[in-house]
Design an enzyme around this catalytic site. Structure first.
Site, PDB file in Angstrom:
ATOM      1  N   CYS A  60      44.022  -4.835 150.593  1.00  0.00           N
ATOM      2  CA  CYS A  60      44.157  -4.719 151.978  1.00  0.00           C
ATOM      3  C   CYS A  60      42.681  -4.174 152.247  1.00  0.00           C
ATOM      4  O   CYS A  60      41.942  -4.747 153.328  1.00  0.00           O
ATOM      5  CB  CYS A  60      45.075  -3.715 152.530  1.00  0.00           C
ATOM      6  SG  CYS A  60      46.840  -4.373 152.163  1.00  0.00           S
ATOM      7  N   ASP A  61      42.222  -3.225 151.435  1.00  0.00           N
ATOM      8  CA  ASP A  61      40.777  -2.741 151.466  1.00  0.00           C
ATOM      9  C   ASP A  61      39.840  -3.861 151.594  1.00  0.00           C
ATOM     10  O   ASP A  61      38.711  -3.962 152.430  1.00  0.00           O
ATOM     11  CB  ASP A  61      40.453  -1.521 150.657  1.00  0.00           C
ATOM     12  CG  ASP A  61      39.149  -0.998 150.531  1.00  0.00           C
ATOM     13  OD1 ASP A  61      39.017  -0.168 151.195  1.00  0.00           O
ATOM     14  OD2 ASP A  61      38.072  -1.592 150.080  1.00  0.00           O
TER      15      ASP A  61
END
Length: 171
Positions: A60-61
């Protein structure tokens, strides 16, 4: 019905899955200051909506950072990252990561976005990984529900769609 997994286990998604050509459903999420934000707030703009389970995880990062980099070259495109993370966590993450081209938004309060776009994971009350590109008339031009929620989406196809819409609309 989509067969989506999380860590190779089947998950149940709430809401209807959307397709290219569908009207983009309205939603209400919260910005980092707890203010409501809707699809209508981006009227007249192309929207690239990046959906992630949790901004504090590796994929996600990376996804959010990737779209942040690409946002610089996208004219008339608003890049939104939506997750169930609390607005406070998103704000902290954004401050620590130097992200300044992506707007992080939280669906934690009502799961309005998750239900409207068919990405709410019932078993975890998280959002599954997905990408939506919405044109200036709020029609879906690109839809990707990532089959395994822990994997990366097709960044290039999403960016290419947003770029071509931007060029087509004469931004």
């Amino acid at each position: 019905m989509l067969n989506v997994t999380y860590k190779e286990e089947p998950i149940t998604l709430s809401g209807e899955q959307l397709s290219v050509g569908d009207p983009a459903p309205e939603f209400t999420v919260l910005d980092n200051k707890m203010n409501p934000v809707t699809l209508s707030d981006f009227e007249g703009k192309i929207k690239l909506i990046s959906v992630v389970p949790s901004i504090d995880t590796g994929v996600c990062d990376s996804q959010t950072r990737r779209f942040n980099e690409d946002a610089n070259r996208l004219d008339n495109v608003k890049v939104l990252t939506i997750s169930m993370d609390l607005p406070f966590a998103q704000k902290r993450w954004g401050g620590n990561s130097g992200i300044n081209n992506v707007i992080t938004l939280s669906d934690h309060k009502d799961a309005s976005f998750g239900r409207a776009y068919g990405v709410l994971i019932e078993e975890m009350r998280l959002l599954t990984r997905a990408i939506f590109v919405v044109d200036t008339e709020d029609e879906l031009y690109y839809v990707e529900y990532v089959e395994e929620a822990t994997k990366h989406p097709d960044y290039e196809k999403a960016i290419q769609t947003a770029e071509s819409l931007s060029e087509e609309r004469g931004s």
